[in-house]
Design an enzyme around this catalytic site. Structure first.
Site, PDB file in Angstrom:
ATOM      1  N   CYS A   1       2.771   9.140   8.484  1.00 23.67           N
ATOM      2  CA  CYS A   1       2.771   7.730   8.106  1.00 23.67           C
ATOM      3  C   CYS A   1       3.560   6.891   9.101  1.00 23.67           C
ATOM      4  CB  CYS A   1       3.321   7.551   6.694  1.00 23.67           C
ATOM      5  SG  CYS A   1       4.877   8.386   6.396  1.00 23.67           S
TER       6      CYS A   1
ATOM      7  N   HIS B   1       8.240   8.192   3.904  1.00 23.99           N
ATOM      8  CA  HIS B   1       7.074   7.311   3.971  1.00 23.99           C
ATOM      9  C   HIS B   1       7.418   6.008   4.681  1.00 23.99           C
ATOM     10  CE1 HIS B   1       3.270   5.523   3.145  1.00 23.99           C
ATOM     11  NE2 HIS B   1       3.788   4.580   2.368  1.00 23.99           N
TER      12      HIS B   1
ATOM     13  N   ASN C   1      -0.061  -0.835   3.910  1.00 23.77           N
ATOM     14  CA  ASN C   1       0.332   0.516   3.499  1.00 23.77           C
ATOM     15  C   ASN C   1      -0.869   1.450   3.625  1.00 23.77           C
ATOM     16  OD1 ASN C   1       1.282   2.841   2.207  1.00 23.77           O
ATOM     17  ND2 ASN C   1       2.433   1.666   0.692  1.00 23.77           N
TER      18      ASN C   1
END
Length: 310
Positions: A7, A112, A127
């Site tokens: 991520c 994350h 996101n």
């Protein structure tokens, strides 16, 4: 699921709106940081207990899952002349800057990372765990960031000039509206499995008609997404700003439409791109039609105003 925990890579590429960093390039930065730390520890003596303990510890800048530290991200952004400032630091809070006047933020909780960025005159939550970009209003942005902080997120302000991108240029001349927030990837599938009898059929009368020129602009922005059926206006919106979330061509190639990566596209998904020249042609055609319509309307008004009485 994302590829490992990449991520941080998706966060950087969504921020820069292009495939600018690969896992290999980020790993190289992490190894360089590890070596710099080792050399500093060695200054105290390579025979010391502290140095031997340091060598036995795993890297703090990356791990086998694909996680990268804030130091790696900071060094990667430094290549583009960008800096990061901790949002809730005393240094930044003393500036008393309204968040809407910034350009972008990156947010981190545990392993994350994701980006919140302004494109055109609107803010988007990019996101990579969502099915598409989430529109954030100016009035909601400060509250959104405050909620993230309450949930334990660290937020960093991006300072410097972001590279130009086609998404920003197009969204400067048009605004988007979002009737329904995007969901987490896999949420729809989970709901279908739990309630298999629910129908997604949309009645014809429920669909709002789209202007032909507006549809052209939206299609110009859209990139293909495999296994997605576009049935309603909300799906059209997601396609219109899909270039904020999906992979595109090499940003270094001339005239390329530069987009950013998303965890939703892992694997061998085929991607469709439109050249910058094609986008400019479609935008020009849109403006020409708008000007022609305006001229026709003015002409009709003049004719009606000078028509003699019978």
């Amino acid at each position: 699921m994302q590829e490992g925990s990449l991520c941080a890579q998706h966060c950087l590429n969504n921020l820069l709106q292009g495939e600018y960093f690969s896992p290999v390039e980020l790993s190289s930065i992490a190894h360089q940081l590890d070596e710099e730390e080792r050399m500093r520890m060695a200054e105290g003596g390579v025979q010391t207990e502290e140095y031997r303990t340091f060598l036995q510890q795993p890297s703090g800048n990356m791990d086998d899952s694909g996680f990268f530290s804030i130091q790696v991200i900071s060094n990667a952004l430094g290549v583009w002349g960008l800096e990061i400032i901790l949002f809730n630091s005393r240094e930044y809070q003393q500036l008393q800057i309204n968040p809407i006047h910034e350009k972008a933020f990156i947010c981190n909780y545990k392993e994350h990372w994701f980006t919140v960025r302004k494109l055109g005159q609107q803010w988007f939550n990019l996101n990579s765990l969502l099915t598409g970009p989430e529109l954030i209003s100016d009035t909601y942005l400060a509250l959104f960031l405050a909620q993230l902080q309450q949930e334990g997120y660290s937020i960093f302000v991006i300072r410097g000039n972001l590279p130009d991108c086609e998404a920003d240029q197009i969204l400067r001349i048009m605004r988007v509206e979002q009737q329904q927030r995007p969901k987490l990837i896999g949420e729809d599938e989970a709901q279908r499995l739990s309630v298999p009898q629910v129908s997604d059929t949309t009645l014809p009368g429920d669909e709002a008609p789209l202007d032909e020129d507006e549809e052209e602009l939206r299609k110009a922005l859209a990139l293909s997404r495999q296994h997605m059926e576009v049935e309603d206006e909300e799906a059209d919106l997601r396609r219109a700003i899909q270039l904020s979330m999906q992979g595109g061509v090499d940003p270094r190639s001339p005239g390329a439409v530069v987009t950013a990566s998303s965890s939703h596209e892992s694997g061998s998904m085929e991607k469709e791109t439109l050249s910058a020249e094609e986008l400019r042609r479609r935008r020009q055609a849109y403006f020409d039609r708008q000007q022609q319509n305006a001229s026709n309307t003015t002409g009709e008004e003049k004719d009606s105003g000078t028509k003699p009485n019978q």
